[in-house]
Design an enzyme around this catalytic site. Structure first.
Site, PDB file in Angstrom:
ATOM      1  N   ARG A 149      -9.606  -8.848   2.942  1.00  0.00           N
ATOM      2  CA  ARG A 149      -8.559  -9.521   2.169  1.00  0.00           C
ATOM      3  C   ARG A 149      -7.242  -9.592   2.963  1.00  0.00           C
ATOM      4  O   ARG A 149      -6.899 -10.629   3.512  1.00  0.00           O
ATOM      5  CB  ARG A 149      -8.364  -8.779   0.820  1.00  0.00           C
ATOM      6  N   ASP A 150      -6.542  -8.485   3.073  1.00  0.00           N
ATOM      7  CA  ASP A 150      -5.253  -8.508   3.772  1.00  0.00           C
ATOM      8  C   ASP A 150      -5.470  -8.888   5.231  1.00  0.00           C
ATOM      9  O   ASP A 150      -4.651  -9.579   5.840  1.00  0.00           O
ATOM     10  CB  ASP A 150      -4.580  -7.124   3.673  1.00  0.00           C
ATOM     11  N   HIS A 196       0.501   1.840   1.952  1.00  0.00           N
ATOM     12  CA  HIS A 196      -0.059   0.603   2.531  1.00  0.00           C
ATOM     13  C   HIS A 196       0.870   0.189   3.677  1.00  0.00           C
ATOM     14  O   HIS A 196       1.928  -0.396   3.436  1.00  0.00           O
ATOM     15  CB  HIS A 196      -0.114  -0.452   1.420  1.00  0.00           C
ATOM     16  N   CYS A 232       0.628 -11.129   6.409  1.00  0.00           N
ATOM     17  CA  CYS A 232       0.786 -11.826   5.138  1.00  0.00           C
ATOM     18  C   CYS A 232       1.424 -13.170   5.435  1.00  0.00           C
ATOM     19  O   CYS A 232       2.438 -13.240   6.120  1.00  0.00           O
ATOM     20  CB  CYS A 232       1.676 -11.032   4.177  1.00  0.00           C
ATOM     21  N   ASN A 243      -2.509  -4.803   9.268  1.00  0.00           N
ATOM     22  CA  ASN A 243      -2.498  -3.496   8.627  1.00  0.00           C
ATOM     23  C   ASN A 243      -2.816  -2.467   9.714  1.00  0.00           C
ATOM     24  O   ASN A 243      -3.460  -2.781  10.707  1.00  0.00           O
ATOM     25  CB  ASN A 243      -3.620  -3.408   7.583  1.00  0.00           C
TER      26      ASN A 243
END
Ligand code: HMG
Ligand code: MG
Length: 285
Positions: free
Chosen positions: A13-14, A205, A238, A247
Site C-alpha cells: 500500500r504505502d 510509522h 506519498c 517507509n
C-alpha cells in the site's frame, strides 16, 4: 522469552501507491503472497480511495480477490470514506484504516478537506466498520513536520489522535509522513500523545527521507511503543507529500529489533526474497 514487537507491513500500500509507473495487479498479488510467507500478522494490502487521486490503487478489489490468504494474517486496506468502506468490506478485508492529519495543509492536499471535516467524515466510517466487527486503525500524518505547514505542534497531534481513539479506532499510527522527524521532535510529540492515548494503542510509522527512521523507532521503543509500520525493501512515499521517500525498510527494522533482543516472528530469508520481489517492481530500480 523475548518481548514481542509487531511490524505492520506497508509495502503493497504505502510502498506502491507512489510508484510512477503502473504496477500490474498480478505483480501486486505476487508481492502480497511473498509477504504472507514471512511471518507477518498484519499486511496493509491496498487502498479503497479515489482512483483520480491515487491511480496506482485503482485495482484494490482485484488485488484483494487475487491474494492467497495465509492463516493468522490480517489483510487490511485504507478507507477514506463510506464508499471506500463499503468496497473494502465487499472485497473481504479483515481490517480497515482511516487516515487524518495533524496539519491542515496536508489534510487539504491529501484528502481535500480540513482536519475538522475529516474527523466528521471518519466518524460514520469507524462506526459502521466497528458495527460490522471490522477493526479500524487511525492514522495521524505529519506528526512532527508537514510539507506545507512546516513544524507541527505536539498538541495538534494529540488532539487528532485522541479524537480518532474516541471514535473507536483500536490503534493510532503516528506518521512521520515526510521523514523529517528527529529524536527530539518525536520525543516531544510522544509526550503529548501519550497523555491522550494509552501507549499500548500507539504505533510508529516512519518514512526514511533523512535516514533517521531507525533512531526515531528507538526513541519510541524506549517509550514503550511495540507496533511499527515498515515497507519491504524500503518501498514508498506519498503522492501528496512532496519529497517523502520510502517507509523505513522492514528488513532493517527487523534486524535492529533482533539485535536488541525483541521477537518479531519474521523469517529473515523470506524477508530477503520478498525484498527482491519489491525491488523488481520499482521503476527507479
Ligand atoms: P474529493 O475529490 O474531495 O471527493 O476526494 P469526491 O467525493 O468529490 O470524489 C471525487 C471522485 O472520486 C468522484 O468521482 C468519486 O465518486 C470518487 P467522479 O464523480 O469525479 O467520477 N470517489 C471514490 N472512488 C473510489 N473509492 C472511493 C471514492 N471516494 C470518492 N472511496 C477523497 C476525497 C478522500 C475521496 C480523495 O481525496 C482521496 O481518495 N484521497 C486519497 C489520498 C490517498 O490515498 N493518499 C495516500 C494515503 S495517506 C498516506 O499515505 C499517509 C500514511 O501512510 C501515513 C503517513 O505516512 O503519514 C497513511
Ligand atoms: Mg506513510
Amino acid at each position: 522469552m523475548a518481548e514481542r514487537v509487531t511490524l505492520v507491513e506497508m509495502g503493497p500500500r504505502d510502498g506502491l501507491q507512489n510508484e510512477p509507473a503502473p504496477v500490474t495487479t498480478a505483480d501486486k498479488i505476487r508481492l502480497v503472497d511473498a509477504l504472507s510467507g514471512c511471518g507477518f500478522t498484519r499486511i496493509e494490502v491496498t487502498s479503497f480511495v479515489s482512483p483520480k487521486w491515487v491511480p496506482q490503487m485503482a485495482d484494490a478489489a482485484e488485488v484483494m480477490a487475487g491474494i492467497a490468504r495465509a492463516d493468522g494474517v490480517e489483510y487490511s486496506a485504507l478507507t477514506p470514506n463510506l464508499r471506500g468502506l463499503e468496497a473494502a468490506m465487499q472485497a473481504g478485508v479483515d481490517a480497515v484504516a482511516v487516515f487524518g492529519s495533524a496539519s491542515e495543509g496536508f489534510s487539504q492536499a491529501n484528502i481535500n478537506c480540513s482536519v475538522e471535516e475529516s474527523l466528521s467524515r471518519f466518524a460514520p466510517v469507524v462506526a459502521n466498520a466497528v458495527e460490522a466487527g471490522i477493526k479500524v486503525r487511525g492514522y495521524v500524518s505529519c506528526v512532527t513536520d508537514c510539507p506545507y505547514d512546516g513544524p507541527v505542534q505536539p498538541k495538534a497531534v494529540a488532539r487528532v489522535a485522541a479524537a480518532l481513539s474516541r471514535m473507536g479506532c483500536h490503534e493510532i499510527s503516528l506518521g512521520d509522513t515526510i521523514g523529517k522527524g528527529k529524536p527530539e521532535t518525536v520525543s516531544a510529540m510522544l509526550d503529548a500523545v501519550m497523555g491522550a492515548v494509552p501507549t499500548e494503542r500507539l504505533a510508529g510509522h516512519f518514512h526514511d527521507t533523512d535516514g533517521r527512521a531507525l533512531e526515531n523507532i528507538a526513541v519510541c521503543l524506549e517509550r514503550g511503543v511495540r507496533v511499527f509500520d515498515s515497507a519491504i525493501g524500503g518501498l514508498g512515499g506519498c503522492p501528496y507529500a512532496p519529497g517523502a521517500k520510502g517507509n523505513v525498510a522492514t528488513e532493517a527494522v527487523a534486524a535492529m529489533l533482533a539485535e536488541r533482543g525483541y521477537d518479531t516472528g519474521l523469517v529473515p530469508d523470506k524477508l530477503r526474497d520478498a525484498a527482491t520481489v519489491a525491488r523488481s517492481l520499482r521503476s527507479t530500480g
